[in-house]
Design a protein around this motif. Structure first.
Motif, short mmCIF file in Angstrom:
data_model
loop_
_atom_site.label_atom_id
_atom_site.label_comp_id
_atom_site.label_asym_id
_atom_site.label_seq_id
_atom_site.Cartn_x
_atom_site.Cartn_y
_atom_site.Cartn_z
N MET A 165 0.81 -1.21 0.00
CA MET A 165 0.00 0.00 0.00
C MET A 165 0.85 1.26 0.00
SD MET A 165 -3.52 -0.58 0.32
CE MET A 165 -3.92 1.00 0.98
N GLY A 166 2.02 1.27 0.66
CA GLY A 166 2.87 2.44 0.61
C GLY A 166 2.90 3.24 1.89
N LEU A 167 3.49 4.44 1.78
CA LEU A 167 3.68 5.35 2.91
C LEU A 167 3.00 6.67 2.62
CD1 LEU A 167 5.15 6.23 5.57
CD2 LEU A 167 7.09 6.87 4.11
N SER A 168 2.25 7.18 3.60
CA SER A 168 1.59 8.48 3.45
C SER A 168 1.68 9.26 4.76
CB SER A 168 0.12 8.30 3.04
OG SER A 168 -0.58 7.55 4.02
N THR A 169 1.38 10.56 4.67
CA THR A 169 1.33 11.42 5.85
C THR A 169 0.21 12.43 5.67
OG1 THR A 169 2.66 12.71 7.43
CG2 THR A 169 2.98 13.18 5.08
N HIS A 170 -0.18 13.04 6.77
CA HIS A 170 -1.23 14.07 6.79
C HIS A 170 -0.95 14.92 8.01
CE1 HIS A 170 -5.79 15.04 7.25
NE2 HIS A 170 -5.18 15.97 6.54
N VAL A 171 -0.95 16.25 7.86
CA VAL A 171 -0.66 17.13 8.99
C VAL A 171 -1.85 18.05 9.23
CG1 VAL A 171 0.91 18.84 9.96
CG2 VAL A 171 1.81 17.06 8.45
N LEU A 172 -2.29 18.08 10.49
CA LEU A 172 -3.36 18.97 10.91
C LEU A 172 -2.81 20.00 11.90
CD1 LEU A 172 -6.22 16.38 11.39
CD2 LEU A 172 -5.87 17.95 9.47
N ASP A 173 -3.11 21.24 11.64
CA ASP A 173 -2.75 22.38 12.49
C ASP A 173 -3.83 22.49 13.56
OD1 ASP A 173 -2.73 24.97 13.58
OD2 ASP A 173 -2.29 25.95 11.67
N THR A 174 -3.50 22.06 14.78
CA THR A 174 -4.50 22.06 15.85
C THR A 174 -4.70 23.43 16.47
OG1 THR A 174 -2.86 21.34 17.48
CG2 THR A 174 -4.16 19.62 16.39
N MET A 175 -3.81 24.38 16.19
CA MET A 175 -4.00 25.75 16.68
C MET A 175 -5.14 26.42 15.92
SD MET A 175 -1.29 28.87 16.71
CE MET A 175 -1.65 30.37 17.60
N GLY A 179 0.24 12.37 -3.74
CA GLY A 179 -0.34 11.16 -3.17
C GLY A 179 0.60 10.51 -2.18
N LEU A 180 0.92 9.25 -2.39
CA LEU A 180 1.80 8.52 -1.47
C LEU A 180 3.20 9.13 -1.46
CD1 LEU A 180 0.87 4.84 -2.38
CD2 LEU A 180 0.23 6.07 -0.30
N LEU A 181 3.84 9.10 -0.29
CA LEU A 181 5.25 9.49 -0.22
C LEU A 181 6.11 8.44 -0.90
CD1 LEU A 181 5.34 10.63 3.51
CD2 LEU A 181 5.35 12.10 1.49
N TYR A 218 1.51 2.24 5.60
CA TYR A 218 2.02 2.99 6.75
C TYR A 218 1.59 4.44 6.56
CZ TYR A 218 4.75 -0.93 8.39
OH TYR A 218 5.13 -2.15 8.89
N HIS A 219 0.69 4.89 7.44
CA HIS A 219 0.22 6.28 7.42
C HIS A 219 0.72 6.93 8.69
CE1 HIS A 219 -2.14 9.74 6.43
NE2 HIS A 219 -2.79 9.68 7.57
N VAL A 220 1.45 8.05 8.55
CA VAL A 220 2.06 8.74 9.70
C VAL A 220 1.48 10.15 9.78
CG1 VAL A 220 4.22 9.40 10.81
CG2 VAL A 220 4.16 7.40 9.30
N PRO A 221 0.37 10.31 10.51
CA PRO A 221 -0.22 11.63 10.66
C PRO A 221 0.47 12.43 11.77
CG PRO A 221 -1.65 9.98 11.61
CD PRO A 221 -0.46 9.27 11.06
N LEU A 222 0.38 13.74 11.67
CA LEU A 222 0.92 14.63 12.69
C LEU A 222 -0.13 15.66 13.03
CD1 LEU A 222 3.49 15.57 14.31
CD2 LEU A 222 3.88 17.18 12.43
#
Length: 117
Positions: free
Chosen positions: A1-11, A48-50, A100-104
């Motif tokens: 499936m691959g590697l991905s990420t997603h970043v959310l600004d919680t401020m 898309g995927l990293l 592997y999905h690595v969210p921040l």
């Protein structure tokens, strides 16, 4: 499936559009640059995927998120030196066939991550 990420600004309660991200391979003893990118309006890699499933290998990796530059670009007044500059997440890939999905989730003063789906 691959590697991905997603970043959310919680401020601000928004995706971290415009944040710079670097992907490195760390498993060989030498750190190797794989990819540098800027997140799109959804806080994701515009391509898309990293790494695709055929590119992802068993081993260790590092994602580096340029948090301070992102918040400064958003007009947030940060102290000097700022509390968070870059957030580095080291993680391992045991099964390259898996996704592997690595969210921040990040603010100028805190962050959290997990293995997403």
């Amino acid at each position: 499936m691959g590697l991905s990420t997603h970043v959310l600004d919680t401020m601000h309660g928004t995706p971290a559009a415009g944040m710079a991200v670097t992907l490195l391979a760390t498993g060989t003893g030498d750190v190797q640059l794989i990819k540098q990118l800027v997140l799109n309006a959804d806080g994701r890699n515009p391509d898309g995927l990293l790494l695709s499933s055929s590119e992802l290998q068993r081993g260790t990796y590092r994602l580096v998120f340029d948090v301070a530059a992102y918040f400064k670009a958003c007009g947030v007044a940060l102290p000097e030196p700022n509390f968070l500059n870059q957030v580095s997440l080291d993680f391992g890939v045991a099964d390259p066939a898996a996704h592997y999905h690595v969210p921040l989730l990040v603010s100028p003063w805190s962050y959290s991550t997990y293995r997403g789906s």
